[in-house]
Design an enzyme around this catalytic site. Structure first.
Site, mmCIF file in Angstrom:
data_model
loop_
_atom_site.group_PDB
_atom_site.id
_atom_site.type_symbol
_atom_site.label_atom_id
_atom_site.label_comp_id
_atom_site.label_asym_id
_atom_site.label_seq_id
_atom_site.Cartn_x
_atom_site.Cartn_y
_atom_site.Cartn_z
ATOM 1 C CG HIS A 11 -2.010 -1.000 1.161
ATOM 2 N ND1 HIS A 11 -2.587 -1.403 -0.013
ATOM 3 C CD2 HIS A 11 -2.630 -1.706 2.145
ATOM 4 C CE1 HIS A 11 -3.513 -2.302 0.238
ATOM 5 N NE2 HIS A 11 -3.558 -2.510 1.535
ATOM 6 C CE LYS A 32 4.264 4.665 14.519
ATOM 7 N NZ LYS A 32 4.305 5.853 15.416
ATOM 8 C CE LYS A 55 -2.528 8.561 12.787
ATOM 9 N NZ LYS A 55 -2.145 9.907 13.258
ATOM 10 C CD GLN A 103 -8.232 3.695 5.348
ATOM 11 O OE1 GLN A 103 -8.797 3.452 4.306
ATOM 12 N NE2 GLN A 103 -7.756 2.723 6.117
ATOM 13 C CG ASP A 158 -9.930 20.894 8.854
ATOM 14 O OD1 ASP A 158 -10.080 20.238 7.819
ATOM 15 O OD2 ASP A 158 -10.088 20.413 9.984
#
EC number: 1.1.1.49
Length: 547
Positions: free
Chosen positions: A304, A389, A398, A428, A454
């Site tokens: 991924h 990570k 997340k 996500q 944001d």
């Protein structure tokens, strides 16, 4: 003297230019002996013309889901096809869907198996009519994955559909989706090539979609690529990873190269480090035996975060165009610039209780957590650590990309201890992009505080439905757009980075450290981040805005 020298030089240059043009065929000598300009024929690139003036695709479309009775097909593939159909991207006058698997079931039994996965109970009544029409498009064929008889029956069923749609020979389109384990890709590909490919001289095509994992190391990946590549051209092969279909991943090119704001900042002069993080708050949950064969690096980081090009999209140079091959060329350059991973820049972990799964060996060293630092040896990124990570049974769920900028020189506000500027892309859940900034705290006193600019998608785009990754990627395969799929040389370059480390882990040379479920992972991982130059912000938590 100056006047004569200038005239002489000009005359000499003109004579040289005339000779060059004559040699290039751009000038000719007429009957009178005078020179004149000739118009050259227009140069044409046949492949370019073909790409931008393709033959119209008017033939029937057959989508074949192999492994139709399996979990992946039920939970991902068929729901994605239904959503495309419901939104009008699959024309019922052209498309037909075929399921193929070893299970001996009828058309109606397959429809019943997948029906519950296609719609949410909350809006089932609104989609009842569309669901009924969609299910009627599905036909099932049973057969082994290595038997020509089964694939002959499949080809016959597809051909009958094409004839019923009065499709001209050579214009039909066939998309084979292999929702299968990689071990059966080679025999299935052989059967498709031998018995189910179609003529393509009138705009038709045959394409295959293969799911990750694409091998377990460099050798197995290359072997798999060679076996499939011997049967199909690279332009026919779509190696799918659903992460490349996520909205915020697909936004990376636009974000980076359509905004002047980021162009001068996106380099080693301003960025201290980059983190790409994937966390799950649950363990292997019954998949322990499968997971133990692969581990977190193969399952998440190599697939991924690296192979799916999340890292490449962050680090790549601007492509010369948006053509898929130009974009994928730049991704490959990034991977080829990564230097070998050092053992001291890797921390592995395994959550307590992982070995309680009866399918997991008692002495398993398979990591369920990993933090590793990649370093890209090029002008833009020299000295900037890329921290990958990933972990299971963590404190939260997340996936995000976190670009941390360097400290402000000359800190007159004495606020560096509050944290650095960070640009965060939340993949996500709760898709968002936000910039962490230091601002003046409202009030009479001059005090600083961390806040954010944001862009939360659910708030900003309330009336827009963000498509699932599989919907987008399947639509891309139908369109023939390979931009968001992994090319063979990209796959090879990704495996070259991690294979040496994976082999050391498999031999037990790099050990996994136990960590508690529901934690941040091993403490050694935080120490590695600090050593790499990451500065954690204390006292600030991003809270997704409410509607």
């Amino acid at each position: 003297m100056i006047q004569i020298s200038l005239n002489f030089n000009f005359t000499g240059l003109f004579c040289i230019l005339v000779r060059v043009l004559k040699n290039l065929g751009m000038m000719g000598s007429g009957p009178s002996g005078q020179w004149h300009m000739e118009k050259r024929s227009t140069l044409k690139n046949d492949s370019f013309v073909k790409e931008y003036n393709p033959i119209s695709e008017t033939g029937s479309l057959s989508i074949i889901v192999l492994g139709a009775s399996g979990d992946l097909a039920k939970k991902k593939t068929f729901p994605a096809l239904f959503h495309l159909y419901h939104q009008g991207f699959l024309n019922p006058e052209e498309v037909h869907i075929f399921g193929y698997a070893r299970s001996k079931i009828s058309d109606e039994e397959l429809r019943d198996k997948i029906r519950g996965y296609l719609v949410d109970e909350r809006n089932a009544s609104d989609k009842a009519e569309a669901l009924s029409k969609f299910l009627k498009l599905i036909k099932y064929v049973s057969g082994p994955y290595d038997s020509e008889e089964g694939f002959k029956r499949l080809d016959k069923a597809i051909s009958e559909h094409e004839v019923s749609k009065k499709t001209s020979e050579g214009s039909s389109r066939r998309l084979f989706y292999l929702a299968l384990p990689p071990s059966v890709y080679p025999p299935v590909s052989k059967m498709i090539k031998a018995w189910c490919t179609n003529k393509s001289d009138l705009g038709g095509w045959t394409r295959i979609v293969v799911e990750k994992p694409f091998g377990k190391d460099l050798e197995s990946a290359e072997q798999l690529s060679s076996q499939i590549g011997a049967l199909f051209d690279e332009r026919q092969i779509y190696r799918i990873d659903h992460y490349l279909g996520k909205e915020l991943v697909q936004n990376m090119l636009v974000l980076r190269f359509a905004n002047r704001l980021f162009l001068p900042l996106w380099n080693r002069d301003n960025i201290a480090n980059v983190q790409i993080v994937f966390r799950e708050d649950f363990g292997t949950e019954g998949r322990g035996g499968y997971f133990d064969e692969y581990g977190i690096i193969r399952d998440i980081i190599q697939n991924h975060l690296l192979q799916a090009s999340v890292l490449c999209l962050v680090a790549m140079e601007k492509p010369i165009s948006l053509k898929p091959e130009h974009i994928r060329d730049e991704k490959v350059k990034v991977l080829q610039s990564v230097i070998p991973i050092k053992d001291e820049e890797v921390v592995l972990g395994q959550y307590e209780g992982y070995r309680d799964d009866p399918t997991v060996p008692n002495d398993s060293n398979t990591p369920t957590f990993a933090t590793t630092i990649l370093r890209i040896d090029n002008e833009r990124w020299e000295g900037v650590p890329f921290i990958l990570k990933a972990g299971k049974a963590m404190s939260s769920k997340k996936a995000d990309i976190r670009i941390q900028f360097k400290d402000v020189p000359g800190d007159i506000f004495k606020c560096q201890n509050q944290g650095r500027n960070e640009f965060v892309i939340r993949l996500q859940p709760s898709e968002a992009m936000y910039m962490k900034l230091t601002v003046k705290q409202p009030g009479l006193e001059m005090q600083t505080v961390q806040s954010e600019l944001d862009l939360s998608y659910k708030q900003r785009y309330q009336d827009v439905s963000i498509p699932e990754a599989y919907e987008r990627l399947i639509l891309d395969t139908i369109k023939g757009d390979q931009q968001h799929f992994v090319r063979r040389d990209e796959l090879k370059a990704a495996w070259e980075i991690f294979t040496p480390l994976l082999h050391r882990i498999d031999k037990g040379e790099v050990k996994s450290i136990p960590y508690k479920q529901g934690s941040r992972g091993p403490a050694e991982a935080d120490q590695l981040l600090k050593k790499a130059g990451y500065t954690q912000t204390h006292g600030y938590i991003w809270i997704p805005p409410t509607l």
